[in-house]
Motif scaffolding. Structure first.
Motif, PDB file in Angstrom:
ATOM      1  N   ASP A   8      26.606 114.808 -88.208  1.00 29.38           N
ATOM      2  CA  ASP A   8      26.194 113.466 -87.789  1.00 29.38           C
ATOM      3  C   ASP A   8      26.007 112.539 -88.987  1.00 29.38           C
ATOM      4  O   ASP A   8      26.004 111.333 -88.857  1.00 29.38           O
ATOM      5  CB  ASP A   8      24.883 113.532 -87.004  1.00 29.38           C
ATOM      6  N   GLU A   9      25.797 113.134 -90.173  1.00 30.69           N
ATOM      7  CA  GLU A   9      25.436 112.344 -91.347  1.00 30.69           C
ATOM      8  C   GLU A   9      26.555 112.247 -92.375  1.00 30.69           C
ATOM      9  O   GLU A   9      26.522 111.430 -93.277  1.00 30.69           O
ATOM     10  CB  GLU A   9      24.210 112.977 -92.027  1.00 30.69           C
ATOM     11  N   ASN A  11      29.518 111.207 -92.402  1.00 31.74           N
ATOM     12  CA  ASN A  11      30.473 110.106 -92.373  1.00 31.74           C
ATOM     13  C   ASN A  11      30.115 108.997 -93.365  1.00 31.74           C
ATOM     14  O   ASN A  11      30.903 108.093 -93.590  1.00 31.74           O
ATOM     15  CB  ASN A  11      30.556 109.514 -90.957  1.00 31.74           C
ATOM     16  N   ASN A  12      28.909 109.032 -93.921  1.00 26.81           N
ATOM     17  CA  ASN A  12      28.526 108.037 -94.909  1.00 26.81           C
ATOM     18  C   ASN A  12      29.253 108.300 -96.231  1.00 26.81           C
ATOM     19  O   ASN A  12      29.955 109.286 -96.385  1.00 26.81           O
ATOM     20  CB  ASN A  12      27.008 108.070 -95.128  1.00 26.81           C
ATOM     21  N   LYS A  13      29.059 107.439 -97.212  1.00 30.18           N
ATOM     22  CA  LYS A  13      29.711 107.607 -98.509  1.00 30.18           C
ATOM     23  C   LYS A  13      28.899 108.518 -99.432  1.00 30.18           C
ATOM     24  O   LYS A  13      29.321 108.810-100.548  1.00 30.18           O
ATOM     25  CB  LYS A  13      29.919 106.239 -99.170  1.00 30.18           C
ATOM     26  N   ARG A  14      27.781 108.967 -98.963  1.00 31.61           N
ATOM     27  CA  ARG A  14      26.903 109.781 -99.801  1.00 31.61           C
ATOM     28  C   ARG A  14      26.111 110.719 -98.895  1.00 31.61           C
ATOM     29  O   ARG A  14      25.645 110.320 -97.834  1.00 31.61           O
ATOM     30  CB  ARG A  14      25.963 108.851-100.575  1.00 31.61           C
ATOM     31  N   THR A  15      25.962 111.956 -99.297  1.00 27.56           N
ATOM     32  CA  THR A  15      25.180 112.890 -98.504  1.00 27.56           C
ATOM     33  C   THR A  15      24.554 113.946 -99.391  1.00 27.56           C
ATOM     34  O   THR A  15      25.116 114.335-100.418  1.00 27.56           O
ATOM     35  CB  THR A  15      26.039 113.565 -97.413  1.00 27.56           C
ATOM     36  N   LEU A 105      33.268 113.908 -97.146  1.00 24.28           N
ATOM     37  CA  LEU A 105      33.410 112.554 -97.685  1.00 24.28           C
ATOM     38  C   LEU A 105      34.805 112.330 -98.261  1.00 24.28           C
ATOM     39  O   LEU A 105      34.989 111.637 -99.261  1.00 24.28           O
ATOM     40  CB  LEU A 105      32.349 112.302 -98.767  1.00 24.28           C
ATOM     41  N   GLN A 284      28.883 112.320-103.452  1.00 27.07           N
ATOM     42  CA  GLN A 284      29.191 110.902-103.328  1.00 27.07           C
ATOM     43  C   GLN A 284      30.695 110.719-103.293  1.00 27.07           C
ATOM     44  O   GLN A 284      31.427 111.307-104.106  1.00 27.07           O
ATOM     45  CB  GLN A 284      28.588 110.115-104.506  1.00 27.07           C
TER      46      GLN A 284
END
Length: 286
Positions: A8-9, A11-15, A105, A284
């Protein structure tokens, strides 16, 4: 408990990714692990010395928490991996290592769970030779898949300063980031944040973690007084450097579980002779 999956998380540019390794010493420690994960969920769980019945017990507990076994529950598996991450594009189980490639990412990240030869069965020179072979296996996969983002985590059965860890021909792992970044040679370094745990001090309130992951007294103790050893380590490539790339922790207590004896050494009767480690890294997108 409602678990928010990393899928769920991601898909962002950073995890942020958290990893956990434990040589559980052929014990079913599922109850203590369940307590830990309900208190502090993690993303990748890696175990060694987990036989078939233990892996099945782990799977039964971890499945409702959103974890999937990436390695067979049956058969001989030296290093087993469970995770709650999406996009596994490669998985291979070898005699001493398990390899997983994640696409995260938009990047390929190789995670290697490892458990090398024991000091009980192999002298340090043999372990050095084996370390060169095992790292060659990793380098072959990196070359085949074009990967420069690799994390190797597990029981190396060597200290960070041993020849098999620091030699140019073996893992070539250093505790100095600048050395890794300024490398001009063909073979890349690994950064090894595990070194810093040697400065841990159980007598200090602010830094009371153990100064090692395993404790044993050698037969000839007059010539060797280094009873604490850091066999359980993490190595990373320079492309994974971030402000969180030093977040290596030795875990020894959570909730009602205290993994040390009254003498403050690992409680091998109730738990394992190895303490688990946790590693946090920030990915990232490029």
């Amino acid at each position: 408990m409602t678990v928010k999956l990393k899928s769920d998380e991601i898909n962002n540019k950073r995890t942020e990714i958290t990893m956990f390794f434990w040589n559980i010493g052929k014990k079913d420690l599922t109850d203590s692990l369940n307590t830990l994960l309900n208190e502090s969920p993690m993303d990748i769980l890696i175990f060694s010395e987990a036989n078939i019945s233990i892996r099945e017990s782990l799977n039964k507990t971890l499945l409702p928490l959103g974890y999937k076994s990436r390695t067979p529950l049956k058969g001989a598996v030296r290093v087993s991996i469970f995770d709650r991450l999406p996009n596994v594009i490669y998985c291979r189980v070898d005699q001493y290592q398990t390899f997983i490639i994640y696409e995260l990412l938009g990047m390929k990240v190789l995670v290697v769970g490892i458990h090398l030869l024991s000091p009980i069965s192999a002298p340090i020179d043999d372990r050095y030779v084996d370390a060169t072979k095992q790292n060659e296996n990793i380098e072959r996969i990196e070359a085949e898949w074009g990967i420069d983002k690799t994390i190797v985590i597990g029981d190396f059965n060597m200290n960070p300063f041993d020849k098999g860890m620091v030699s140019e021909k073996a893992f070539k792992a250093t505790h100095c980031k600048q050395t890794v970044l300024s490398n001009r040679t063909k073979k890349p370094y690994y950064f090894n944040p595990s070194w810093r745990a040697f400065s841990n001090d159980l007598t200090l309130e602010g830094n009371n973690a153990p100064p090692g992951t395993i404790h044993f007294i050698p037969r000839n103790k007059d010539s060797d007084v280094n009873f604490w050893h850091i066999f359980d380590q993490v190595l990373i490539r320079s492309k994974l450097f971030s402000e969180l790339s030093d977040r290596y922790q030795i875990l020894f207590k959570w909730n009602k579980h205290f993994l040390l004896t009254d003498n403050l050494i690992p409680n091998r009767l109730s738990y394992s002779d190895h303490l688990p480690i946790k590693y946090t890294i920030n990915l990232q997108a490029e």
